[in-house]
Design a protein around this motif. Structure first.
Motif, PDB file in Angstrom:
ATOM      1  N   ASP A  98      26.191  46.988  54.865  1.00 43.74           N
ATOM      2  CA  ASP A  98      25.626  46.665  53.549  1.00 43.74           C
ATOM      3  C   ASP A  98      25.158  45.211  53.469  1.00 43.74           C
ATOM      4  O   ASP A  98      24.118  44.913  52.870  1.00 43.74           O
ATOM      5  N   ILE A 125      21.419  50.529  49.704  1.00 41.58           N
ATOM      6  CA  ILE A 125      22.603  49.922  49.039  1.00 41.58           C
ATOM      7  C   ILE A 125      22.311  49.731  47.550  1.00 41.58           C
ATOM      8  O   ILE A 125      21.326  49.135  47.153  1.00 41.58           O
ATOM      9  N   ARG A 161      29.789  50.734  56.502  1.00 45.50           N
ATOM     10  CA  ARG A 161      29.125  49.958  55.444  1.00 45.50           C
ATOM     11  C   ARG A 161      30.049  48.862  54.921  1.00 45.50           C
ATOM     12  O   ARG A 161      29.606  47.846  54.419  1.00 45.50           O
TER      13      ARG A 161
END
Ligand code: EPZ
Length: 430
Positions: A49, A92, A397
């Motif tokens: 992310d 994201i 992530r």
């Protein structure tokens, strides 16, 4: 397709260095474009992310220079675009922080609307309510939030819902508005405080972050800064639950124990030993751990991002526990996967009733989201036999070097991407 394979049964033992907080870093990276001077950010977690967020910042024209794996220099004086590309938002949700940052600095922003996600619908009505209260005109056009303001003027905003994202987003826009903004019913999470401290390090005038009333006096412009991200409360809590689930002895290092108090309290309640140091917390699991009840709440309550990990922990205690998920409407999707491992959990609405079992048996399971994926790995590490967790892109992530950190604690786990490697692992670990 990448997946984790593990052979359960080893207690997790040892020390683990906790990385920077993903959810603080996402807000801080967005805020870093609000000055035209150099910003150096340290202790960034090397997770997907964050890397996507850095790509998005480059995409709108800022200069991004990786100084090392966890340090980046950003200079946003070359930004030529206030419209963020849709594929970043699809990757994201936190791309919505660009609205507050771009609106604050350029009085204009065009950012795709985030979709819902696996844990709930996740609207952003409170974000938009705040921007409008500051004088911005907000339209939803072609699936994007289009925000413009001639001037941003401070206002008195009362959030209808305690929202981390809305608190951070409004704080950013208000920091460069004229006059004072009072933000009531604000979120108090550590990462909200970290973003406020970052903004203040660039010359903002924000008081009260960490309480439910934040006062922001707008300033004309920001200067550069150097800043280090706080440690990740949820990564730390995940490893703390790992000690409980595997009956191990894990010390999470480079943490802020105060941020972990709700998690430590629950692990103590079920019978773990929890020893706090200045910047570390040690958790020792006990053979017999007993049930307790959890209700997820905004900070300082028990964090919703620790709910799946705690459910796995409670599923292996004696007695019946209840978890009430009060933040998101769909955050029990992992329960079906846990049932395949022998878990005995019934979900009624936003309550999970967990009847503890003696142990799990390994199975093939699929991660439905980031935190549930990490929880299923913990379950596999405690299970008898082999477990394969698929859908680990979610886990990557938000967890840096997850399998390496677990291996260092004695876990028999590997990242693999073919059935052939499954057989090889089984043969190797017998
Ligand atoms: C942040 O999401 C985190 N994500 C989430 O972590 C975390 O679960 C959540 O805060 C709660 O702590 C990031 O920081 C990137 P909210 P956010 O706005 O800001 C409702 C993870 O695993 N709401 O605090 O999106 C919303 O639907 C992720 O790292 C509105 O109704 O959460 C939810 O029910 C998962 N209107 C509640 O408020 C709004 O405008 C809390 O959401 C905004 C939110």
């Amino acid at each position: 397709m990448n997946r984790y394979i593990m052979k359960g049964g080893n207690p997790l033992v040892g020390e683990v260095q906790i990385s920077g907080a993903k959810n603080a870093a996402l807000g801080i990276l967005a805020a870093s474009i609000m000055t035209d001077e150099n910003v150096i950010i340290e202790n960034l977690p090397d997770v997907r992310d964050i890397n996507v967020m850095l790509e998005a910042i480059q995409e709108i024209g800022a200069r991004v220079e990786r100084i090392d794996r966890h340090t980046v220099r950003i200079n946003a004086s070359t930004i030529h675009e206030v419209s963020v590309d849709d594929d970043y938002m699809r990757k994201i949700r936190a791309s919505y922080y660009f609205i507050g940052a771009l609106l604050g600095k350029y009085k204009s922003a065009e950012v795709p609307l985030p979709g819902g996600c696996n844990i709930g619908s996740r609207p952003i009505d409170q974000h938009l309510k705040g921007f409008r209260a500051l004088g911005a005109r907000i339209e939803i056009e072609r699936g994007a939030v289009v925000a413009h303001a001639i001037d941003l003027v401070g206002g008195h905003i009362y959030l209808d819902v305690v929202s981390v994202g809305a608190t951070i987003n409004i704080m950013m826009a208000a920091a460069l508005a004229e006059g004072q903004t009072i933000l009531e019913n604000a979120a108090k999470e550590p990462h909200v405080v970290d973003v406020a401290n970052f903004l203040n390090s660039m010359g903002a005038n924000i008081k009260g972050a960490g309480t439910d009333i934040i006062r922001i006096r707008g300033v004309r412009k920001f200067h550069g800064t150097e800043y280090s991200i706080i440690p990740d409360q949820i990564e730390a809590g995940t490893f703390m639950c790992g000690a409980a689930v595997t009956r191990g002895d894990v010390t999470v290092k480079n943490v802020i124990p105060k941020h972990l108090e709700a998690i430590s309290a629950k692990l103590l309640e079920i019978g773990c030993e929890v020893i706090e140091g200045d910047d570390e917390v040690r958790v020792v699991g006990r053979p017999r751990q007993h049930s307790t009840n959890i209700k997820t709440l905004p900070y300082p309550g028990f964090p919703t991002d620790m709910q799946p990990q705690m459910a796995v922990t409670l599923a292996l205690t004696s007695g019946t526990s209840m978890i009430t998920e009060s933040i998101f409407e769909n955050r029990f999707k992992y329960v079906d996967e846990l049932t395949r491992m022998g878990g005995n959990i019934k979900v009624e609405g936003n309550v999970a009733v967990i009847d503890g079992v003696k142990g799990f048996t390994g199975a093939q399971v699929v991660s439905p989201d980031l935190r549930a994926g990490a929880a299923l790995v913990l379950a596999g590490l405690a299970a008898e036999g082999f477990t394969v967790v698929e859908g680990i892109g979610y886990i990557q992530r938000g967890y840096e070097c997850f399998e390496e950190k677990l291996q260092k604690l004695g876990a028999v786990i590997e990242l693999i991407n073919s059935d052939k490697e499954v057989n090889k692992f089984r043969l190797k670990t017998g």
